[in-house]
Design an enzyme around this catalytic site. Structure first.
Site, PDB file in Angstrom:
ATOM      1  N   CYS A 128       0.822  -1.172  -0.045  1.00 28.24           N
ATOM      2  CA  CYS A 128      -0.059   0.143   0.072  1.00 28.24           C
ATOM      3  C   CYS A 128       0.975   1.279  -0.029  1.00 28.24           C
ATOM      4  O   CYS A 128       1.702   1.452   1.002  1.00 28.24           O
ATOM      5  CB  CYS A 128      -0.849  -0.191   1.273  1.00 28.24           C
ATOM      6  SG  CYS A 128      -1.935   1.441   1.205  1.00 28.24           S
ATOM      7  N   LYS A 181       0.403  -9.270  -0.593  1.00 26.90           N
ATOM      8  CA  LYS A 181       0.301  -8.570  -2.027  1.00 26.90           C
ATOM      9  C   LYS A 181       1.651  -7.361  -1.693  1.00 26.90           C
ATOM     10  O   LYS A 181       1.730  -7.002  -0.922  1.00 26.90           O
ATOM     11  CB  LYS A 181      -0.671  -7.814  -2.252  1.00 26.90           C
ATOM     12  CG  LYS A 181      -1.028  -6.734  -3.385  1.00 26.90           C
ATOM     13  CD  LYS A 181      -2.485  -6.465  -3.483  1.00 26.90           C
ATOM     14  CE  LYS A 181      -2.511  -5.625  -4.966  1.00 26.90           C
ATOM     15  NZ  LYS A 181      -2.147  -4.390  -4.766  1.00 26.90           N
ATOM     16  N   ARG A 220      -8.638  -0.556 -10.631  1.00 24.22           N
ATOM     17  CA  ARG A 220      -9.546   0.480 -11.089  1.00 24.22           C
ATOM     18  C   ARG A 220     -10.176   0.345 -12.348  1.00 24.22           C
ATOM     19  O   ARG A 220     -11.238   0.895 -12.695  1.00 24.22           O
ATOM     20  CB  ARG A 220      -8.348   1.622 -11.371  1.00 24.22           C
ATOM     21  CG  ARG A 220      -7.975   2.344  -9.767  1.00 24.22           C
ATOM     22  CD  ARG A 220      -6.989   3.286  -9.899  1.00 24.22           C
ATOM     23  NE  ARG A 220      -5.598   2.845 -10.580  1.00 24.22           N
ATOM     24  CZ  ARG A 220      -4.903   3.406 -11.272  1.00 24.22           C
ATOM     25  NH1 ARG A 220      -5.199   4.885 -11.513  1.00 24.22           N
ATOM     26  NH2 ARG A 220      -4.008   3.045 -11.920  1.00 24.22           N
TER      27      ARG A 220
END
Length: 195
Positions: A40, A81, A167
């Site tokens: 992130c 991730k 997205r």
């Protein structure tokens, strides 16, 4: 239960706290997997030394993964991730993913950009493909995936085993059915009409 499979995504910087949180979540919510956030780019995560900040401290990143795996992997798979690296001068994914595999992580999603790039610029899909070829665990590609052709290429031509869509789903919510159809038939479907 009707929404399964579900995963719970965790971020933090302390191996013991992360392991404890994973134990609580695995026991109470029974997720199908717990995913560790090592990518992130948001200031709220990075400012705490979590998320992409862990790309600057690969030893801590691997210790977190090992602690969480030890705590819950006997009943809940652990995935991770991450991004390619902090910036272009510090790509760490190629060296870290094999260590995550050794620690017992079941799969890794790699966002093909650095933290410095954020969500701009091109994702490095070639690096993702190299990493996928170097490990036995599934590697999932993420970043700049906007068309079924990209996923079809990954799945047909590289060792990448999946794609995480972000997205693109906001502007083209049919992308998932397009990808499925392309993978099943080998032909890219036409985009839907306005109707």
């Amino acid at each position: 239960d009707e929404q399964r499979p579900i995963g719970i995504h965790l971020f933090g910087r302390d191996p013991d706290s992360m392991a404890h949180a994973a134990e609580l979540i695995a026991g109470r919510l029974r997720p199908d997997f717990v995913d560790l956030n090592f990518g992130c780019p948001a200031n709220r995560a990075v400012g705490q030394g979590a998320g992409a900040a862990l790309l600057l401290d690969p030893d801590r990143l691997v210790r977190i993964a090992g602690a969480v795996v030890k705590a819950i992997a006997h009943h809940t798979p652990v995935t991770a991730k991450m991004r390619i690296g902090w910036d272009a001068s510090r790509p760490v994914a190629e060296s870290v993913v094999p260590l995550l595999e050794d620690s017992g992580v079941a799969a890794v999603t790699i966002h093909g950009r650095t933290r410095e790039q954020g969500y701009s610029g091109d994702a490095d899909w070639e690096a993702i493909a190299r990493i996928a070829k170097s490990v036995a665990i599934p590697v999932v590609a993420n970043g700049n995936i906007a068309h079924s052709e990209q996923v079809h290429h990954f799945m047909a031509e590289t060792a990448v085993r999946g794609a995480m869509i972000g997205r693109a789903a906001l502007s083209e919510p049919w992308i998932f059915s397009s990808i499925r159809q392309h993978l099943e038939t080998g032909v890219a479907p036409a985009p839907p009409g306005l109707g």
